[in-house]
Design a protein around this motif. Structure first.
Motif, PDB file in Angstrom:
ATOM      1  N   ASN A  79     -18.982  58.990  -0.270  1.00  0.00           N
ATOM      2  CA  ASN A  79     -19.308  59.133   1.141  1.00  0.00           C
ATOM      3  C   ASN A  79     -20.755  59.555   1.348  1.00  0.00           C
ATOM      4  N   ALA A  80     -21.605  59.383   0.304  1.00  0.00           N
ATOM      5  CA  ALA A  80     -22.998  59.791   0.419  1.00  0.00           C
ATOM      6  C   ALA A  80     -23.701  58.965   1.486  1.00  0.00           C
ATOM      7  N   THR A  81     -24.624  59.617   2.182  1.00  0.00           N
ATOM      8  CA  THR A  81     -25.416  58.931   3.198  1.00  0.00           C
ATOM      9  C   THR A  81     -26.443  58.037   2.527  1.00  0.00           C
ATOM     10  N   LEU A  82     -26.464  56.783   2.888  1.00  0.00           N
ATOM     11  CA  LEU A  82     -27.409  55.832   2.314  1.00  0.00           C
ATOM     12  C   LEU A  82     -28.757  55.985   3.000  1.00  0.00           C
ATOM     13  N   LEU A  83     -29.819  56.165   2.201  1.00  0.00           N
ATOM     14  CA  LEU A  83     -31.163  56.383   2.733  1.00  0.00           C
ATOM     15  C   LEU A  83     -32.082  55.219   2.347  1.00  0.00           C
ATOM     16  N   PRO A  84     -33.104  54.945   3.179  1.00  0.00           N
ATOM     17  CA  PRO A  84     -34.018  53.833   2.877  1.00  0.00           C
ATOM     18  C   PRO A  84     -34.709  53.983   1.532  1.00  0.00           C
ATOM     19  N   ILE A 107     -31.225  43.772   8.715  1.00  0.00           N
ATOM     20  CA  ILE A 107     -30.098  44.583   9.166  1.00  0.00           C
ATOM     21  C   ILE A 107     -30.435  46.049   8.964  1.00  0.00           C
ATOM     22  N   ASN A 108     -29.629  46.945   9.569  1.00  0.00           N
ATOM     23  CA  ASN A 108     -29.852  48.377   9.370  1.00  0.00           C
ATOM     24  C   ASN A 108     -28.968  48.889   8.234  1.00  0.00           C
ATOM     25  N   LEU A 109     -29.123  50.177   7.901  1.00  0.00           N
ATOM     26  CA  LEU A 109     -28.390  50.743   6.763  1.00  0.00           C
ATOM     27  C   LEU A 109     -26.886  50.777   6.996  1.00  0.00           C
ATOM     28  N   LYS A 110     -26.480  50.999   8.237  1.00  0.00           N
ATOM     29  CA  LYS A 110     -25.048  51.031   8.541  1.00  0.00           C
ATOM     30  C   LYS A 110     -24.431  49.655   8.303  1.00  0.00           C
ATOM     31  N   GLU A 111     -25.114  48.597   8.749  1.00  0.00           N
ATOM     32  CA  GLU A 111     -24.627  47.234   8.539  1.00  0.00           C
ATOM     33  C   GLU A 111     -24.629  46.877   7.051  1.00  0.00           C
ATOM     34  N   TYR A 133     -22.050  51.690  -8.451  1.00  0.00           N
ATOM     35  CA  TYR A 133     -22.114  52.970  -9.169  1.00  0.00           C
ATOM     36  C   TYR A 133     -23.222  53.816  -8.545  1.00  0.00           C
ATOM     37  N   TYR A 134     -22.982  55.119  -8.453  1.00  0.00           N
ATOM     38  CA  TYR A 134     -23.889  56.002  -7.712  1.00  0.00           C
ATOM     39  C   TYR A 134     -24.261  57.214  -8.558  1.00  0.00           C
ATOM     40  N   MET A 135     -25.533  57.596  -8.525  1.00  0.00           N
ATOM     41  CA  MET A 135     -25.988  58.816  -9.183  1.00  0.00           C
ATOM     42  C   MET A 135     -26.881  59.592  -8.219  1.00  0.00           C
ATOM     43  N   GLU A 136     -26.507  60.851  -7.978  1.00  0.00           N
ATOM     44  CA  GLU A 136     -27.260  61.686  -7.041  1.00  0.00           C
ATOM     45  C   GLU A 136     -28.489  62.262  -7.731  1.00  0.00           C
ATOM     46  N   GLY A 137     -29.570  62.396  -6.988  1.00  0.00           N
ATOM     47  CA  GLY A 137     -30.803  62.975  -7.522  1.00  0.00           C
ATOM     48  C   GLY A 137     -31.775  63.236  -6.397  1.00  0.00           C
ATOM     49  N   SER A 138     -33.005  63.585  -6.738  1.00  0.00           N
ATOM     50  CA  SER A 138     -34.016  63.780  -5.693  1.00  0.00           C
ATOM     51  C   SER A 138     -34.193  62.490  -4.904  1.00  0.00           C
ATOM     52  N   ILE A 139     -34.085  61.367  -5.600  1.00  0.00           N
ATOM     53  CA  ILE A 139     -33.943  60.044  -4.975  1.00  0.00           C
ATOM     54  C   ILE A 139     -32.654  59.450  -5.537  1.00  0.00           C
ATOM     55  N   ASN A 140     -31.694  59.218  -4.685  1.00  0.00           N
ATOM     56  CA  ASN A 140     -30.401  58.721  -5.149  1.00  0.00           C
ATOM     57  C   ASN A 140     -30.544  57.321  -5.753  1.00  0.00           C
ATOM     58  N   SER A 141     -29.698  57.045  -6.725  1.00  0.00           N
ATOM     59  CA  SER A 141     -29.798  55.770  -7.437  1.00  0.00           C
ATOM     60  C   SER A 141     -28.456  55.038  -7.418  1.00  0.00           C
TER      61      SER A 141
END
Length: 431
Positions: free
Chosen positions: A4-9, A73-77, A94-102
């Motif tokens: 459920n992580a927020t997707l960032l640009p 499109i935007n991040l939500k789309e 696959y998701y890895m959290e960090g100072s910049i998420n990957s």
């Protein structure tokens, strides 16, 4: 596993290719998958594939800003399109959290046209989404032309008649992993209860060996698309068994379809029975009556919610068409449809009037209402305006039949005994 992580640009991603996509696959994507998951999801899939350079199976690191800019499109789309690809088996994330998420995006091959038209879910949904005439046209496009071989003799040379083995080298072959075309199977969050199905089957008729991996996948797929519980499925399996107690897959498909059509006015199902997307869920931990009500709206499908309002009776074909219109034509999120259904049933004498509910749906769509909380607040606002401009006895009477979540004091948990019972009954039903 859910994320459920927020997707960032600025979040970065890499693409890994397990699809080995060819031109035939692209036709399947555009003609068969697109009518089910939409143009944006297919565009995302192809854009991710285009990030791979020639003869490369892993892309360089890129930002999601790059991806949204290319797709327009935007991040939500983007996240919604990604979830559709994941759900239908074209993508793993696959998701890895960090100072910049990957993120790592693994692309998987679409199934072949033959597999698609024989799939227990995809084929039915494609038929519903396209209609008979367009479905027949697409089916004919993929049909293999037949050639009459009468009078011909097969003179193809067999392998062992063409080649023979020879002791040529002492080189030791290592079985290193090479690239291969991979397809991803459909995953389900909730698994089918096969133990209950088995316990419902007569021991003298049913051969337990028939529940192999292939047949289990078929049963799970059929149970999902036709909304069947293990007991109902066991009744259908019984009449689909051979004399040796083995499941006849074609008979099972046919009998499940007949069972559904008999109970649903000869209609076939579509993929509309979904709950609220994870990224539009309310924060966890709100145990107030209003918070519990929102959780109910978010976690059950519109079909099940309407069924509960019908005291457990299946919704009529007419009501199902209204639900389908709200989800498919108006593209309202499931939680919003649940709020709208509850509101209209309360203020419209328990009736879902098509024109009335679609008028409200049009307004909510224009207001970009996406969450249960937003829908509840908008319903409250509209009713207050209506009450202010139509201050009659009839409107005053409607106050007593409004959803109890209209009461602002609900946030403070200052409810009447009747309101508390209403919440407890509804929330209890879906625990």
């Amino acid at each position: 596993m859910e994320n459920n992580a927020t997707l960032l640009p600025a979040d970065i991603y890499q693409v890994i290719d397990k699809s080995l996509l060819n031109e035939s696959d692209k036709l399947v994507l555009s003609m068969l998958y697109m009518p089910i998951i939409g143009n944006t999801a297919i565009s995302l899939y192809l854009s991710l594939h285009n990030e791979l350079k020639a003869n490369s199976y892993i892309s360089v690191e890129l930002s999601h800003h790059h991806l949204t800019t290319n797709l327009g499109i935007n991040l939500k789309e983007l996240k919604e399109a990604r979830m559709k690809l994941e759900g239908i088996g074209l993508l793993k994330t696959y998701y890895m959290e960090g100072s910049i998420n990957s993120y790592i995006y693994e692309l998987y091959s679409p199934i072949s046209a033959n597999e698609f038209f024989n799939h227990p879910i995809f084929n039915i949904v494609l038929y519903n989404n396209l209609g008979k005439e367009e479905y027949d046209r697409v089916l004919n496009y993929f049909k293999m032309p037949s050639i009459n071989l009468k009078g011909y003799t097969d003179i193809t040379s067999p392998f062992d008649m063409t080649f023979k083995s020879k002791n040529y080298t002492n080189y030791e072959i290592e079985n290193e992993e090479t690239v291969k075309k991979e397809k991803s199977k459909l995953n389900y969050f909730y698994d089918f209860d096969f133990d209950l199905l088995i316990s419902s089957m007569p021991k003298n008729l049913f051969n337990i060996k028939t529940l192999n991996k292939v047949n289990k996948e078929l049963i799970r797929d059929l149970a999902f698309i036709y909304e069947l519980d293990p007991y109902s499925m066991s009744e259908i399996v019984k009449v689909s068994l051979s004399e040796t107690g083995m499941i006849n897959k074609e008979e099972l498909r046919k009998n499940v379809r007949k069972y559904y059509q008999y109970n649903n006015s000869n209609k076939l199902p579509s993929l509309i029975f979904k709950s609220q997307p994870d990224y539009l869920m309310s924060p966890k931990g709100d145990n107030s009556p209003r918070g519990k009500m929102i959780k109910v709206f978010e976690t059950i499908s519109p079909y099940k919610f309407l069924k509960s309002k019908n005291n457990g009776v299946k919704p009529s074909e007419r009501d199902m068409k209204i639900l389908e219109s709200l989800l498919v034509d108006f593209k309202l999120n499931p939680a919003v449809v649940n709020v709208l259904t509850d509101y209209v049933l309360r203020i419209n004498n328990k009736k879902l009037t098509k024109n009335y509910i679609e008028t409200i749906a049009s307004q909510w769509k224009r207001l970009s209402i996406e969450t249960a909380s937003e829908a509840m607040e908008q319903a409250e606002k509209e009713y207050k305006k209506y009450k202010k401009t139509n201050n009659t006895k009839e409107v005053a009477k409607k106050k007593d039949i409004l959803p109890s979540w209209f009461n602002k004091e609900i946030k403070k948990e200052e409810l009447t005994d009747e309101e508390k019972k209403e919440f407890e009954d509804l929330v209890k039903e879906f625990k």
